[in-house]
Motif scaffolding. Sequence first.
Motif, PDB file in Angstrom:
ATOM      1  N   GLN A  20      25.158 -57.946 -52.856  1.00  0.00           N
ATOM      2  CA  GLN A  20      26.567 -57.359 -54.070  1.00  0.00           C
ATOM      3  C   GLN A  20      26.285 -55.845 -54.400  1.00  0.00           C
ATOM      4  O   GLN A  20      27.201 -55.142 -54.518  1.00  0.00           O
ATOM      5  CB  GLN A  20      26.827 -58.436 -54.747  1.00  0.00           C
ATOM      6  N   LYS A  25      29.187 -56.434 -46.967  1.00  0.00           N
ATOM      7  CA  LYS A  25      30.041 -57.345 -46.769  1.00  0.00           C
ATOM      8  C   LYS A  25      29.680 -57.917 -45.571  1.00  0.00           C
ATOM      9  O   LYS A  25      30.091 -59.361 -45.087  1.00  0.00           O
ATOM     10  CB  LYS A  25      31.580 -56.958 -46.407  1.00  0.00           C
ATOM     11  N   PRO A 156      36.742 -62.169 -52.263  1.00  0.00           N
ATOM     12  CA  PRO A 156      36.154 -62.081 -50.922  1.00  0.00           C
ATOM     13  C   PRO A 156      37.281 -62.668 -49.994  1.00  0.00           C
ATOM     14  O   PRO A 156      37.758 -63.631 -50.261  1.00  0.00           O
ATOM     15  CB  PRO A 156      34.797 -63.058 -51.018  1.00  0.00           C
ATOM     16  N   ARG A 170      35.619 -68.763 -53.526  1.00  0.00           N
ATOM     17  CA  ARG A 170      35.333 -67.859 -52.444  1.00  0.00           C
ATOM     18  C   ARG A 170      34.112 -66.839 -52.662  1.00  0.00           C
ATOM     19  O   ARG A 170      33.537 -66.569 -51.587  1.00  0.00           O
ATOM     20  CB  ARG A 170      36.605 -67.008 -52.452  1.00  0.00           C
ATOM     21  N   PHE A 171      33.636 -66.537 -54.018  1.00  0.00           N
ATOM     22  CA  PHE A 171      32.705 -66.129 -54.349  1.00  0.00           C
ATOM     23  C   PHE A 171      31.478 -66.760 -53.688  1.00  0.00           C
ATOM     24  O   PHE A 171      30.494 -66.042 -53.257  1.00  0.00           O
ATOM     25  CB  PHE A 171      32.522 -65.688 -55.741  1.00  0.00           C
ATOM     26  N   GLN A 174      31.193 -67.283 -49.926  1.00  0.00           N
ATOM     27  CA  GLN A 174      30.407 -66.070 -49.291  1.00  0.00           C
ATOM     28  C   GLN A 174      29.265 -65.834 -49.449  1.00  0.00           C
ATOM     29  O   GLN A 174      28.254 -65.393 -48.484  1.00  0.00           O
ATOM     30  CB  GLN A 174      31.098 -64.747 -50.068  1.00  0.00           C
TER      31      GLN A 174
END
Length: 774
Positions: A20, A25, A156, A170-171, A174
Amino acid sequence: MNIRQLVLSLFSLIPLFIYQACGTKDGAQGELISQGIADQVSYNFHVRPILSDNCYACHGPDANKREADLRLDIEDEAFGALKDNPDAHAIVPGKAENSEVYRRLISDDPSIKMPPPESNLSLNEREIETIKKWINQGAAYEPHWSFIPLKEVKLPTIEDSDWGINEIDRFILQAQLENGFQPNPEADKESLLKRLSFDLTGLPPDLELMDAFLANENGATYEQIIEQLLTSPAYGEKMAVYWMDIARFADSHGFQDDSYRSQWPWRDWVIHAFNTNMSYDQFITWQIAGDLLPNPTKEQLLATGFNRNHKITEEGGIVDEEYRVMYVTDRTNTFGKALMGITMECATCHDHKYDPITQKDYYQLYSFFNNVQERGIESVVGGPETYAKKPFMHITDEDVRSILSFVNKKDTTELIVSIMGDMEESRNSYILERGSYEVHGEEVSAGTPESILSFDSGFEKNRLGLAKWLFDKNNPLTARVFVNQIWQEIFGRGIVATPGDFGMQGELPSHPDLLDWLAMDFMKNGWDVKHLVKKMVTSATYRQSAVLSEDKRNRDPENIFLTRAPRDRLKAEFIRNLILASSGLLNKEVGGPSVKHYQPSGLWEGATSGRGILSMYKQDHGGDLYRRGLYTFIKRTVPPPSMTLFDASNRDQCEVERLITNTPLQALVMLNDPTMLEASRVLAASLLKENSDATKKIEKAFRSIVCRYPEEKELLVLNKYYEGQLQTLSEEVASELLQVGEYPLDKSLDKLSLAAMMQVISTIYNLEESIAKT
């Protein structure tokens, strides 16, 4: 564990914060090269921790300790020519071999090697190569991550996965996928309900709620139960436990005499504020500066008791100004740690060695709290006039019937609470040389560290202006710090694992984008605390099973990637709540004075000056013996032993997290504490009065305590133990067992059966699972 140790221990895991920080990504861009160094080295997440641990003590913000007039924490100075060698530069962007920092790191000459051998500090090969690569990539400096204002964070995008309920997931997913993990399945309903009930109310679910949730009857869906628990009065009591630690609330003044203080109505206000879902900005503003609001109400004045919860001496022969300065310092440090997540106290005697906070910054903040109409010592230990220290307010019966209706005033005794109240003319504030109360340096005025947010002309030069500064949309710390504290309450570990230190020596955030998204969402939703809590407990991340696979134990032992639910021991207060609630003893009365329950004799008497009403322990009786842990009387010099052994704070100072330990003494408490034994006896008596067989009685006890149905094997073992106790217990031993506690003994019940069932229930209480979230 410091930052360097954490980074080292996680490099084999390809940690989330590397990806991050680098803005990566996809897996290819984020892969580490052979020596465990990111493709794109980040100053904030890779380089600064190394410099902070090894270099900033001599080449950081503290001018008094700075060597060679060189700062490595500021880009311009690090890039400039060295004072003693104008042809050399500490850092030459793009050219590590020409940079004195790198050359001295790799030197074998002890006269020039850095860090100096006598410092007992050293960099390993990976750290040196990280510095080298960063310099060769241009040596790009960045502001410290927590001092960067919040901004919108893009959610994300997760492809080929239907896991997740809200944005949090979602964080989390990921990060899990990038590191080769998959989330755990959802926990079974019984475990989930127990976890949710303790996290939202500090109490176990009752059998009626368990049955309804298992059957999905009477509107008992997961979301509906969340709403039910959030609207329970117990929610405010649960949240207040965490805030009491932060506010260093206690029932005595501290120091040697350690006499009584009557500050508990402020605690009643905190419970009320959480239950009415007062917005966080208002909750804090009232506590910091309620007395400075236009035409303040008595409720707003009461809220300012937050600032007066510090220790206060009543001893003779002290220097008045020395202790008054101590009180102001405590308020300043608490503000920094609790609300800003910054170790401001490190700048009391000198410039901060690691963070860009000067000693002048500290005393400018100090000056906000330096105008209270107080003295270092007001009186000696005595009667009711010493329960509260000036400035104070009286709470009358009329107040309780009207604006302060949430205060649980039980009798006609006059209530006095210490609050804030400034002098008409402000005291002059000075930098205190070496932190000494009597050595005045430069005079300073109210202000805040420029490195965080300038205190410009738009803010009043008082505590109300300070509160507005704290909640300014450009303040980078306030929302992050509180969101992190609540995450810690729910998940057991903060996104920043050092909740009181968001500075350069604090831990890096495990999920920085998630932290910022939550902080922004919290602000956009009006600083709504229940909204924040609900967001966390409705997530799929929260609802995971706590089952730990061998792979996850080996690769993510600290559960940094949230690949499972934490299996944490309950706080001391909630262990007491569990025992009382499951046995039917719990007194559910909300608010009121603190109570003194069972305690070994002689503890207070052996640690007292012999003066004041707290020189001897006078235990309470009746319903007061069965109040929840929040209301336990805390004498600072002799805190309640059963709770101290389970890591409760003695409230000497602001604490934003509790350490969790495991010691044999904790087992001894669970085996021998009178409250636990009494609860076992009372629950046993209640079960024996029911028209059911022994197996059903044991099953009900197990469900009440462990919060799930027992497995068949567990029931067989407990039944066998019960039958064995019936055979081996004598009348004499049974009688002795049943004498524990003040709750009336039902003499109509068979002693042997009662004592045998009591022993079975005591055993259930002593299961590790009983006192843990699962």
